[in-house]
Design a protein around this motif. Structure first.
Motif, mmCIF file in Angstrom:
data_model
loop_
_atom_site.group_PDB
_atom_site.id
_atom_site.type_symbol
_atom_site.label_atom_id
_atom_site.label_comp_id
_atom_site.label_asym_id
_atom_site.label_seq_id
_atom_site.Cartn_x
_atom_site.Cartn_y
_atom_site.Cartn_z
ATOM 1 N N UNK A 1 -5.208 5.515 7.907
ATOM 2 C CA UNK A 1 -5.635 4.842 9.147
ATOM 3 C C UNK A 1 -7.142 4.637 9.176
ATOM 4 N N UNK A 2 -7.897 5.623 8.694
ATOM 5 C CA UNK A 2 -9.359 5.502 8.721
ATOM 6 C C UNK A 2 -9.847 4.444 7.732
ATOM 7 N N UNK A 3 -9.065 4.173 6.701
ATOM 8 C CA UNK A 3 -9.437 3.183 5.691
ATOM 9 C C UNK A 3 -8.680 1.871 5.881
ATOM 10 N N UNK A 4 -7.963 1.742 6.986
ATOM 11 C CA UNK A 4 -7.078 0.594 7.203
ATOM 12 C C UNK A 4 -7.790 -0.746 7.033
ATOM 13 N N UNK A 5 -8.921 -0.930 7.662
ATOM 14 C CA UNK A 5 -9.642 -2.210 7.572
ATOM 15 C C UNK A 5 -10.032 -2.515 6.130
ATOM 16 N N UNK A 6 -10.524 -1.514 5.406
ATOM 17 C CA UNK A 6 -10.903 -1.706 4.006
ATOM 18 C C UNK A 6 -9.681 -2.010 3.140
ATOM 19 N N UNK A 7 -8.577 -1.325 3.407
ATOM 20 C CA UNK A 7 -7.354 -1.562 2.641
ATOM 21 C C UNK A 7 -6.828 -2.981 2.866
ATOM 22 N N UNK A 8 -6.843 -3.427 4.118
ATOM 23 C CA UNK A 8 -6.389 -4.788 4.434
ATOM 24 C C UNK A 8 -7.300 -5.799 3.738
ATOM 25 N N UNK A 9 -8.588 -5.566 3.793
ATOM 26 C CA UNK A 9 -9.543 -6.468 3.141
ATOM 27 C C UNK A 9 -9.300 -6.516 1.633
ATOM 28 N N UNK A 10 -9.096 -5.361 1.032
ATOM 29 C CA UNK A 10 -8.855 -5.281 -0.410
ATOM 30 C C UNK A 10 -7.572 -6.010 -0.785
ATOM 31 N N UNK A 11 -6.496 -5.732 -0.075
ATOM 32 C CA UNK A 11 -5.212 -6.369 -0.384
ATOM 33 C C UNK A 11 -5.250 -7.867 -0.110
ATOM 34 N N UNK A 12 -6.014 -8.274 0.881
ATOM 35 C CA UNK A 12 -6.137 -9.704 1.211
ATOM 36 C C UNK A 12 -6.894 -10.471 0.132
ATOM 37 N N UNK A 13 -7.694 -9.756 -0.650
ATOM 38 C CA UNK A 13 -8.501 -10.430 -1.658
ATOM 39 C C UNK A 13 -7.675 -10.964 -2.822
ATOM 40 N N UNK A 14 -6.426 -10.537 -2.912
ATOM 41 C CA UNK A 14 -5.560 -11.006 -3.984
ATOM 42 C C UNK A 14 -4.758 -12.197 -3.503
#
Length: 71
Positions: free
Chosen positions: A40-53
C-alpha cells in the motif's frame, strides 16, 4: 523497487493493473499485514512502474515471413 518486485515474484505474489487499479494475487498464507502495508505504501510507484510497460509494444521486432532465415 527491483528488490521488492523480486521478493514478490519469488513468493509467487503477482501484481497487475486492472483498469488502472493495482491488483494483487497471492497464494493463501503467503502475505501478512506488514507486507500488505508495504504494498500500500508503494502503491503509486507500483502503478507507475506497471503502467510504463506498453502491452502492445513488442521487445522483439517482427520480420517478414521467409522460407529460410540467416543465422
Amino acid at each position: 523497487m527491483r528488490v521488492f518486485l523480486s521478493f514478490l515474484r519469488e513468493n509467487n505474489i503477482r501484481l497487475s493493473l486492472l483498469d488502472g487499479e493495482l491488483s494483487v494475487k497471492f497464494p493463501k498464507g503467503k502475505i501478512n499485514e506488514s507486507l500488505i502495508k508495504e504494498i500500500k505504501s508503494k502503491k503509486a510507484d507500483l502503478i507507475s512502474y506497471l503502467s510504463s510497460f506498453d502491452k502492445n509494444e513488442s521487445s522483439i521486432p517482427v520480420i517478414n515471413a521467409s522460407e529460410s532465415y540467416v543465422m
